[in-house]
Design a protein around this motif. Structure first.
Motif, short mmCIF file in Angstrom:
data_model
loop_
_atom_site.label_atom_id
_atom_site.label_comp_id
_atom_site.label_asym_id
_atom_site.label_seq_id
_atom_site.Cartn_x
_atom_site.Cartn_y
_atom_site.Cartn_z
N THR A 1 0.66 -1.20 -0.07
CA THR A 1 0.05 -0.09 -0.15
C THR A 1 0.91 0.99 -0.33
OG1 THR A 1 -1.59 -1.46 1.47
CG2 THR A 1 -1.61 0.97 1.53
N GLY B 1 1.87 5.40 0.25
CA GLY B 1 1.57 6.59 1.11
C GLY B 1 2.11 7.59 0.81
N SER B 2 2.41 9.05 1.33
CA SER B 2 3.28 9.94 0.73
C SER B 2 3.38 10.96 2.65
CB SER B 2 2.22 11.20 0.58
OG SER B 2 0.72 11.59 1.14
N ALA C 1 4.75 2.05 1.76
CA ALA C 1 4.96 2.16 3.26
C ALA C 1 5.95 1.46 3.26
CB ALA C 1 3.23 2.12 3.53
N ILE D 1 6.47 5.98 7.05
CA ILE D 1 4.87 6.26 5.22
C ILE D 1 3.93 5.17 5.97
CG2 ILE D 1 4.66 6.28 3.67
CD1 ILE D 1 7.23 8.20 4.47
N GLU D 2 3.92 6.02 6.36
CA GLU D 2 2.31 4.93 6.74
C GLU D 2 1.59 4.44 5.76
OE1 GLU D 2 1.20 4.08 9.33
OE2 GLU D 2 2.89 5.21 11.16
N GLU D 3 0.92 2.80 6.21
CA GLU D 3 0.21 3.31 4.25
C GLU D 3 -1.05 4.04 4.47
OE1 GLU D 3 -0.66 -1.24 5.39
OE2 GLU D 3 1.95 -1.53 4.96
N GLU E 1 -3.85 8.43 4.59
CA GLU E 1 -2.34 9.51 5.23
C GLU E 1 -1.01 9.71 4.70
OE1 GLU E 1 -4.51 10.17 7.49
OE2 GLU E 1 -6.42 9.89 7.74
N THR E 2 -0.70 10.75 4.94
CA THR E 2 0.30 12.03 4.50
C THR E 2 0.82 12.00 5.76
OG1 THR E 2 -0.58 12.88 2.47
CG2 THR E 2 1.31 13.67 3.68
N THR E 3 2.21 11.08 5.95
CA THR E 3 2.95 11.79 7.05
C THR E 3 3.84 13.05 7.04
OG1 THR E 3 3.94 9.40 6.31
CG2 THR E 3 5.65 10.83 8.05
#
Length: 938
Positions: free
Chosen positions: A18, A20-21, A66, A100-102, A105-107
């Motif tokens: 997955t 993430g950003s 992620a 980096i979260e899956e 959601e943005t980190t």
């Protein structure tokens, strides 16, 4: 039946982890973004991505898988991670791991970087360790806040705030009047030569440290405090006040410069030891003497400006190895003209008469000028001035007088030189003062010439007189010089207190213009008509004075050149007519400027003529026409000077009217003549001479008749019987036996007896007897000449009045034939009147029995002496010489009512009160009276 083959089914791609950003914001400790400077590197496995922060300090990575990634943030130069605790600051990148979260959601991660936050303070002290305020201080490179320049406050502090550590800062403190002394940083350094400008702080600044750098300065000052705005060169000092500090032992140079001086530099010298000493009000004085260039040892004059005084010190120190910057200071000053004075100048440059033996001709010219005879420029004869002056002088001298002008010689003979040496026969050329103020008046004196004999004898070939065979203008031109008055303008400088200073050696060759104005004549004193005295003189003069553009534009009304004067016909062209141009008046040279309508000369700078330094001169040469008048102006003119505009601005002479100038009063040409003697034959016992009235008649024509010292002589003191009889015989008359010079009668014989004739018959006889055989007419010219010859031995010039009775007085009896021997009062001591006459050489016979008013008869005969002709009621009339509309002319005759009715009652004999008509007035002045340009009538 058989089996069908199956197509393969497409496989879906492997689904990645997955996504993430990641968004990273790069800031400084104050929360300000580090814009477009930081570079962010993201590494995972074999993949590396990098981007620059945007204008908000942000960098975005929207499609990262992620999981944990390594991120390196490389900030702008000088930035580094914020140290923890007491750890030292170290500039450079920061490495972090980010999970980096899956999912959607943005980190977010904020990363803080900083620079060294040192603070730089520069403290400026003088050599006595006292703070120096308002001293400019510059650092390089600039502070963290971009500030590179401050001025110290009252405590000597220049606070530059935060600075970047690890850099070497260069500090420049002071200006050209301050220089760095050997005190740098927090500790003293070894003594070094004082140097203006850049030094290093000798240290780096650590994070959060306040570094105070002490800069010790030695005051280097070279400034002009005050220079006099202007001064009178050569007569007072120019005071130069200056401040100087820290330059002892150095070469400090003073220069004084003039923009219009060749090479510009008038003075250049080094300051002396005492002048170099520190001080805020040191003084140097300059008297204006030039030390360099073509005018060395002379004095500066206004034309050499604009001026300035300058100081500067040599950039090379005394050891000739160390250079410094150059301190300079300069200030302007002026030398100004103040004013002019105009007066009659001398005839020679040294104001002395030339040597009589070595320079005889020049000596004669000088003496003739000195005695009032207009002998011409000394050393340069022009227009036959010298010869005319010699002849006129001799004619005025009793030892050199000649009855016949033809016998005069213009020789410089011994009697002539003796008379000049003795200063005999002096007379003024100017009477009055026109120099003192514009309202003053001066008379320019010209001798009134009466007519003379033509030949060298009274009778025979060549005999006759100028009255019949010449004209007034011709005689004037042959005998008279135009007046020659040397004028000299003295130029003054303006002193510091604005008073005028005579400083001839510092005037310079300034141009002086001479302007002439011909003011309109004031005719208020001229006669206007009345019923009993209908003179038209004023009216005629008003018309005559406008001839040839008179009284129009800038023209005046002096006599025009077409009528024997010098005023030119064209308007505006007479400006140089009353001046003698060229080099006749040494040492000056004069010229005409048609553009400005002026004549000019330049002030003398020739040291060969020390008395003429700082002065400009010219010969004023008006006409010899009485009544011509002139007003003069002398002015300073900067035309042609290379710095004309500056000179005009400094002298506020931005227009012609604003030029420094001086206006004179009015110079009026005035003819003069005197009544030298009255010869009584016998004296007048009734109807006094009335010379005051006669004088007034001539004064209206600007002719001064001097009656202040008239000598009186009896006929017996002048004429002997032998002389008398000789002249009768020379006249062709036969002298009767016993004729003698009688004290009371022109006729020297016995008067015929009355016999038995009654009073009327006897009076008629006596009247005829007076005229019998033309006795008086025939003899009076020779008898008058004989009297003149005797009187001229004492009075060589002037009018001689001879008062006569035609015969001895007799008591006329009423009717002796009838026994009436009574004598009426009207018949007591009766003398028949006959004639009065004016003769050559200023001789007048005045018949005591003339029935007309005495002033009229006397002025009439004097008028003949000055070439005036008869008008109405005379046997010989000359209409072209008179105003045909003026029937009250003094050159007319009254009418005897016994001869019939008088057409014009005011002309009745005995009542007639005439005055010179307009044309006669002009004739007496010297105008060409019969000229066709003059109007025939008023």
């Amino acid at each position: 039946m058989g089996k069908t083959a199956q197509k393969p089914v497409p496989q879906a791609p492997a689904v990645p982890n997955t996504l993430g950003s990641l968004i990273i914001t790069v800031k400084d400790p104050a929360g300000n973004p580090i814009v477009s400077e930081a570079t962010v590197f993201v590494r995972r496995l074999e993949e590396t991505r990098h981007r620059l922060t945007d204008d908000q300090g942000i960098v975005k990575f929207p499609d990262l898988a992620a999981g944990v990634v390594d991120v390196t943030i490389d900030p702008a130069p000088g930035f580094g991670p914020v140290p923890a605790g007491n750890a030292p600051f170290k500039a450079g990148a920061s490495k972090i791991s980010v999970n980096i979260e899956e999912g959607p959601e943005t980190t977010f991660r904020d990363v803080v970087f900083t620079k060294a936050l040192g603070f730089l303070i520069v403290k400026v002290l003088d050599t006595k360790r006292q703070p120096l305020a308002k001293v400019p201080v510059e650092i390089s490179p600039a502070s963290a806040e971009g500030i590179s320049r401050f001025s110290t406050n009252g405590s000597g502090i220049a606070d530059f705030g935060p600075v970047t550590p690890g850099l070497t800062y260069h500090i420049k403190a002071g200006t050209t009047d301050l220089t760095v002394k050997p005190f740098f940083g927090p500790t003293n350094g070894p003594p070094e030569p004082a140097v203006i400008g850049l030094r290093e702080t000798d240290r780096s600044v650590a994070l959060a440290e306040v570094a105070t750098v002490v800069v010790q300065l030695e005051l280097k000052k070279l400034d002009i405090v005050k220079v006099d705005d202007h001064f009178a060169s050569s007569k007072e000092p120019l005071e130069i006040r200056f401040a100087i500090a820290g330059l002892a032992g150095r070469k400090v140079v003073l220069t004084i410069e003039g923009e219009n001086y060749p090479g510009n530099t008038l003075v250049r010298r080094d300051l002396g030891t005492l002048e170099n000493a520190d001080g805020d009000n040191n003084l140097i004085s300059w008297d204006g003497q030039i030390k360099l260039g073509p005018s060395q040892d002379q004095f500066a004059n206004p034309l050499m400006g604009p001026f300035k005084v300058k100081f500067f010190h040599d950039a090379l120190l005394s050891d000739k190895t160390t250079h410094t910057g150059v301190l300079t200071a300069e200030k302007k000053f002026k030398i100004l003209y103040h004013s002019l004075e105009l007066k009659q100048g001398p005839f020679t440059p040294d104001e002395k008469e030339p040597d009589k033996a070595a320079k005889e001709k020049e000596w004669v010219q000088f003496k003739l000028n000195q005695l009032g005879y207009y002998g011409g420029p000394v050393g340069k004869d022009v227009e036959n001035y010298l010869e005319k002056a010699i002849l006129l002088y001799k004619a005025n001298h009793k030892k050199m007088y000649q009855m016949f002008p033809a016998n005069y010689r213009p020789d410089i003979d011994q009697p002539f030189k003796d008379a000049l040496t003795a200063g005999e026969n002096s007379r003024p050329a100017l009477v009055g003062d026109a120099f003192g103020s514009p309202g003053g008046t001066a008379k320019v004196m010209v001798q009134e010439i009466y007519y003379q004999y033509l030949g060298a004898t009274l009778t025979g070939a060549g005999a006759g007189s100028e009255f019949r065979n010449g004209s007034r203008s011709v005689c004037d031109d042959n005998k008279l010089n135009r007046p020659l008055i040397p004028l000299e303008a003295t130029i003054f400088l303006k002193a510091k207190d604005n008073s005028k200073k005579l400083a001839p050696e510092a005037v310079g060759p300034v141009r002086i213009n001479f302007r002439m104005k011909d003011p309109n004549e004031n005719l208020a004193t001229q006669l206007s008509p009345t019923a009993s005295e209908p003179s038209q003189t004023k009216k005629y003069l008003e018309a005559a004075l406008v001839i040839n553009n008179g009284r129009s534009g800038d023209n005046g009304d002096n006599c025009p050149s077409t009528l024997n004067g010098i005023r030119r016909t064209a308007q505006g062209t007479s400006f140089d007519a009353p001046f003698l141009l060229g080099d006749a008046y040494q040492p000056y040279a004069t010229a005409s400027d048609g553009g400005q309508k002026v004549v000019f000369s330049t002030a003398s700078t020739d040291k060969k003529f020390p008395l003429r330094l700082g002065k400009a001169g010219i010969f004023f040469r008006p006409s010899y026409i009485a009544g011509d008048d002139y007003q003069l102006r002398a002015e300073i003119d900067f035309t042609g000077q290379p710095t004309q505009a500056a000179l005009e601005a400094d002298h506020a002479a931005t227009t012609v009217a604003k030029r420094i100038h001086l206006d004179t009063g009015t110079f009026v040409v005035t003819r003069f003549c005197k009544v030298a003697a009255i010869v009584t034959w016998p004296s007048r016992t009734k109807n006094a001479a009335q010379l005051d009235l006669v004088k007034a008649e001539f004064a209206r024509a600007h002719v001064e008749l001097d009656t202040s010292s008239v000598a009186t002589k009896n006929i017996s003191d002048v004429l002997t019987t032998a002389d008398y009889l000789a002249q009768l015989q020379a006249s062709g008359l036969t002298a009767q036996p016993g004729m003698t010079v009688k004290p009371n009668a022109y006729f020297g014989g016995p008067t015929p007896p009355q016999g038995n004739m009654n009073a009327g018959q006897y009076r008629t006889l006596l009247q005829g007897f007076a005229a019998e055989h033309g006795f008086f007419d025939r003899s009076s010219p020779l008898v008058g000449a004989e009297i003149s010859k005797k009187v001229r031995a004492e009075f060589p010039v002037g009018i001689i009045l001879i008062t006569i009775n035609q015969h001895e007085p007799v008591d006329v009896q009423t009717d002796p034939a009838h026994g009436n021997h009574s004598v009426l009062q009207s018949n007591r001591q009766f003398v028949a009147g006959y004639n009065s006459v004016g003769l050559p050489d200023g001789v007048i016979f005045l018949d005591l029995q003339d029935p007309e008013k005495v002033y009229y008869v006397t002025a009439h005969e004097m008028g003949h002496l000055f070439f005036l002709r008869h008008w109405e009621n005379a046997k010989d009339t000359h209409p072209t010489f008179h105003d045909l509309n003026d029937h009250n002319c003094l050159m007319s005759y009254g009418v005897d009512p016994a001869l019939g009715r008088v057409a014009l009652p005011f002309q009745t004999q005995g009542r007639f009160t005439p005055h010179f008509c307009g044309k006669c007035n002009l004739g007496l002045r010297g105008w060409e009276q019969s000229n066709r340009l003059l109007a025939k009538q008023s």
